[in-house]
Write an enzyme that holds these catalytic residues in place. Structure first.
Site, PDB file in Angstrom:
ATOM      1  N   TRP A 488      46.640  44.887  38.700  1.00  0.00           N
ATOM      2  CA  TRP A 488      46.120  43.871  39.634  1.00  0.00           C
ATOM      3  C   TRP A 488      45.294  44.598  40.694  1.00  0.00           C
ATOM      4  CZ3 TRP A 488      47.910  38.492  40.084  1.00  0.00           C
ATOM      5  CH2 TRP A 488      47.410  37.836  41.216  1.00  0.00           C
ATOM      6  N   ASP A 489      43.988  44.531  40.543  1.00  0.00           N
ATOM      7  CA  ASP A 489      43.085  45.297  41.407  1.00  0.00           C
ATOM      8  C   ASP A 489      42.561  44.430  42.550  1.00  0.00           C
ATOM      9  OD1 ASP A 489      41.553  47.427  42.252  1.00  0.00           O
ATOM     10  OD2 ASP A 489      40.423  47.649  40.386  1.00  0.00           O
ATOM     11  N   ASP A 559      41.907  56.416  43.440  1.00  0.00           N
ATOM     12  CA  ASP A 559      40.876  56.595  42.417  1.00  0.00           C
ATOM     13  C   ASP A 559      40.506  58.062  42.276  1.00  0.00           C
ATOM     14  OD1 ASP A 559      40.643  54.037  41.567  1.00  0.00           O
ATOM     15  OD2 ASP A 559      38.804  53.578  42.661  1.00  0.00           O
TER      16      ASP A 559
HETATM   17  C1  DGJ Z   1      39.062  50.269  41.238  1.00  0.00           C
HETATM   18  C2  DGJ Z   1      40.285  50.859  40.626  1.00  0.00           C
HETATM   19  O1  DGJ Z   1      40.965  51.651  41.549  1.00  0.00           O
HETATM   20  C3  DGJ Z   1      39.892  51.655  39.396  1.00  0.00           C
HETATM   21  O2  DGJ Z   1      41.019  52.262  38.846  1.00  0.00           O
HETATM   22  C4  DGJ Z   1      39.234  50.744  38.412  1.00  0.00           C
HETATM   23  O3  DGJ Z   1      40.158  49.798  37.949  1.00  0.00           O
HETATM   24  C5  DGJ Z   1      38.029  50.076  39.045  1.00  0.00           C
HETATM   25  N1  DGJ Z   1      38.395  49.421  40.287  1.00  0.00           N
HETATM   26  C6  DGJ Z   1      37.436  49.057  38.113  1.00  0.00           C
HETATM   27  O4  DGJ Z   1      36.427  48.354  38.682  1.00  0.00           O
END
Ligand code: DGJ
Length: 741
Positions: A488-489, A559
């Protein structure tokens, strides 16, 4: 799964009220928290190392101070400007920062809350609509509700305290009720405010940014205020909803630390204020900035929960309390007590350029090395070839996945892997069918620019119709394919915060209503799909907070997957959050975020210190590398119970020396694993040592590799030599198991 050595039984009376002296005494396993009622004011007497009984030591000194207004005409020294108060107001003599502020219908913001009664009860109540620590059986906690009232304002405030039997923590939250006839407006309402009687502390907090989350910041307190906050509509990577006061001589393993953690994922504010008499007021709660809440007659408003942890065993002791509590009684659901699958995520392997063939090829390699879960990240829906479109259109992109998600998931399951899927439910791209149909569904203010961020807007989750749409569209995907995991981003912060449905005098409620709406939506989805493992994410670890952990037991930590950067990020994150909650992946080199090249062994050891996975194109590895990956996967499976359910000890801080070291010890102390990481090589090499923590000094431990047996006392005191080798970025791992000789 876990045998908590801290569990203790027997009589469980941890909240006492001495009615003669009007003293409340709360006791955790290691701490005491004492309050006193005087002239109806709730005063704070003590929070610190446990005392058996409070018999009036160190009474508050009544000292007339210049310019100090006094609250009792007969006592000139009884002044709110210096008394330590439990839930202070502004406007009647206290010039420090208040815990709350209420505006009455007549415009006045003066309130005067006095003690009106209390109840002590076993158990701990749920906080309606909000994430919070919980109990499973009534005897796990005792709680205290202290009622404060201001009849002039028609205001009732309930301060709730809970003490756990098995965790060394006290929780606090506050409920406001309008018991009068007029409309009240809450302008500020923190969840906990504590007055310390001196200022001899350092503050500890965590700051950062995308790709650089949770750097440690420790500094001595100074006169005036230090504020750590978020006004971004998310807890944010900039600041963590946590701070601690540390005695100046406290370190990782010893000394007094007072932790404040806030169970909330939106705007928060921590404030530490030192006044002219060198006392310290520390508070944590919702951010008063751009916040107000209309409280109609009979309405109530519940603040989120603050979790207070006192440790006399340094920061490490504090962290382990948070780890246990958050792992066992904040996180919920089927996966709370289960080992988490080793996953492979396709994001850094393909980014948006994915197709069935590529994904299946990666999955096939993953299967060969015994990875357990394949996660399909961003780019599978709408027409999403880049980040400019399609958020909100949760329909599979048949150009990339012509056979659909169910088919893909089935192929992957046939290989013996589970299947997971990425969503970013809270967002909408202007270039989407959803936005074209419902341009008023995003947060916005009439006649103002809608600021883009990553080409997207934030959906207005304070609206029920928006939540219903999301629940329906996500549910239909989750029930039409075999999906075991959801990432869930959430990839932008709020701007032009306003809701099309709220009346003008409720616009400043929008950001908090958004959070309540988000929590409600996630609650519904996680209940509807109890078998799905949810991992939260926000451009990496941008919403790594206790609020999200209540709904989703793990979070993508950053990230930034570079092993060296991760040393700091994971070290900092572990101050409050347990390693099992920290998503940590091995990625390709040169690293995509910083361009650094580190060995597979180094990347593996760092990622194995958390919730392990991979995020690279396995098909591009050499046979030798694939073999190494297979061994890493097998190794992690062996140590997984220790990493995910063991006790975590930080040993060497990458913020101080560059090198980093930590260890994990099983709850029964029969197993341990130690990690040492070097960063830059130096010419005249020093013989470094690694000293375990948390072992049993009476036990003998055998090294898994060499068979050498040492006493636990030796491993903790004499320690081990870190091998002397040339080269940057080295990792060393030692595993020990208890033996009987
Ligand atoms: C941000 C996330 O932290 C990444 O792992 C990845 O899912 C990207 N979004 C995808 O747009």
């Amino acid at each position: 799964m876990h045998h908590n050595k801290r569990r203790h039984h027997g009589g469980f009376v941890v909240i006492n009220y001495d009615s003669k002296n009007k003293i409340f005494h709360l006791q955790t396993q290691k701490a005491s928290y004492v309050m006193h009622i005087d002239s109806g004011y709730l005063l704070h007497l003590y929070w610190g190392k446990k005392i058996n009984r409070y018999r009036g030591s160190r009474p508050l000194t009544e000292m007339p101070r210049s310019f100090a207004p006094y609250a009792d005409p007969a006592r000139r020294g009884f002044t709110l400007s210096t008394l330590p108060l439990e839930y202070p107001a502004y406007g009647n003599g206290d010039y420090r920062h208040p815990a709350y502020q209420i505006q009455l219908e007549n415009g006045s913001t003066i309130t005067d809350l006095r003690y009106a009664g209390h109840v002590i009860y076993s158990g701990k109540k749920k906080l309606n609509g909000l994430p919070a620590t919980y109990i499973e059986q009534e005897q796990e906690a005792q709680s205290l509700d202290i009622m404060l009232q201001d009849p002039v304002a028609g205001l009732s405030v309930v301060l709730t305290y809970s003490v756990f039997r098995d965790f060394n923590a006290i929780t606090r939250s506050v409920r406001f009720e309008n018991i009068g006839a007029g409309v009240l407006r809450i302008l500020n309402a923190v969840s906990a405010s504590i007055d310390f009687r001196d200022d001899e502390y350092d503050s500890l907090s965590f700051y950062g940014s995308h790709n650089n989350e949770r750097n440690m910041d420790r500094r001595p307190l100074a006169p005036g205020s230090r504020v750590i906050e978020s006004v971004r509509g998310a807890s944010s990577p900039q600041h963590d909803p946590f701070f601690a006061l540390m005695r100046q001589n406290a370190d990782e393993a010893k000394g007094e630390v007072f932790g404040f953690s806030f169970v909330y994922s939106g705007n928060f504010r921590s404030q530490i204020e030192v006044d002219q008499y060198k006392t310290t007021r520390a508070s944590i709660g919702l951010n008063l900035f751009d916040f107000s809440w209309r409280l109609d007659p009979d309405d109530t408003f519940q603040t989120p929960e603050a979790v207070l942890v006192y440790s006399d065993q340094g920061l490490g002791g504090m962290s382990r309390t948070y780890h246990h509590l958050y792992r066992e009684r904040l996180a919920r659901g089927k996966y709370r007590d289960q080992l988490r699958p080793i996953l492979i995520n396709n994001w850094e392997a393909t980014y948006f350029k994915l197709n069935e063939k590529k994904l299946l090829a990666i999955a096939k390699e993953a299967q060969k090395v015994n990875i357990e879960l394949f996660v399909l990240d961003d780019g599978w829906f709408g027409h999403r070839d880049n980040d400019k479109s399609s958020l909100g259109d949760w329909f599979v992109d048949k150009r990339k996945l012509p056979h659909g998600l169910a088919w893909l998931s089935n192929r992957i399951h046939e290989m013996g892997l589970q299947f997971g899927l990425w969503f970013e439910p809270e967002m909408v791209s202007p270039d989407s069918d959803l936005y074209r149909a419902h341009p008023d569904w995003c947060l916005h203010v009439p006649n103002r620019l809608r600021s883009l961020s990553r080409y997207q807007f934030v959906l207005d989750l304070s609206r029920k119709d928006v939540r219903d749409y999301l629940e329906h569209s996500l549910s239909s995907i989750l029930s039409n394919a075999n999906i075991n995991y959801v990432k869930w981003d959430m990839n932008r912060h709020m701007t032009e915060i306003g809701s099309a449905l709220l009346p003008h005098d409720r616009q400043r409620e929008t950001a908090h209503r958004y959070m309540l709406g988000l929590y409600e939506l996630i609650e519904r989805l996680t209940n509807a799909f109890p078998n799905i493992l949810f991992e939260s994410c926000s451009s990496g670890g941008g919403r790594f907070d206790p609020g999200m952990l209540y709904y989703m037991p793990q979070t993508w930590t950053s990230d930034n997957t570079d092993a060296i950067c991760r040393l700091k990020i994971q070290y900092g994150t572990s101050a409050v959050y347990p390693p099992i909650a920290m998503g940590a992946h091995v990625s390709a080199v040169p690293n995509h975020q910083v361009g650094r090249i580190t060995s597979l062994a180094m990347r593996g050891a760092v990622a194995m210190s958390g919730n392990f996975g991979y995020e690279l194109d396995l098909t591009k590895l050499t046979d030798e590398e694939k073999d190494a990956v297979k061994k890493q996967v097998a190794f992690y499976k062996e140590i997984r119970p220790l990493i995910q359910f063991g006790d975590f000890y930080r040993i060497t801080s990458p913020f101080e020396r560059g090198d980093a070291a930590w260890c994990f010890v099983s709850p029964d102390q029969s197993e341990a694993i130690g990690f040492y990481f070097t960063v830059l090589a130096s010419p005249s090499q020093v013989q470094k040592s690694f000293r375990f923590q948390g072992l049993n000094s009476e036990f003998l431990y055998e090294n898994n590799e060499t068979g050498h047996v040492y006493g636990g006392d030796e491993l903790m005191n004499t320690g081990l030599n870190v091998p002397i080798e040339k080269g940057d970025f080295r990792s060393y791992v030692w595993r020990f198991r208890k033996v009987v000789e």
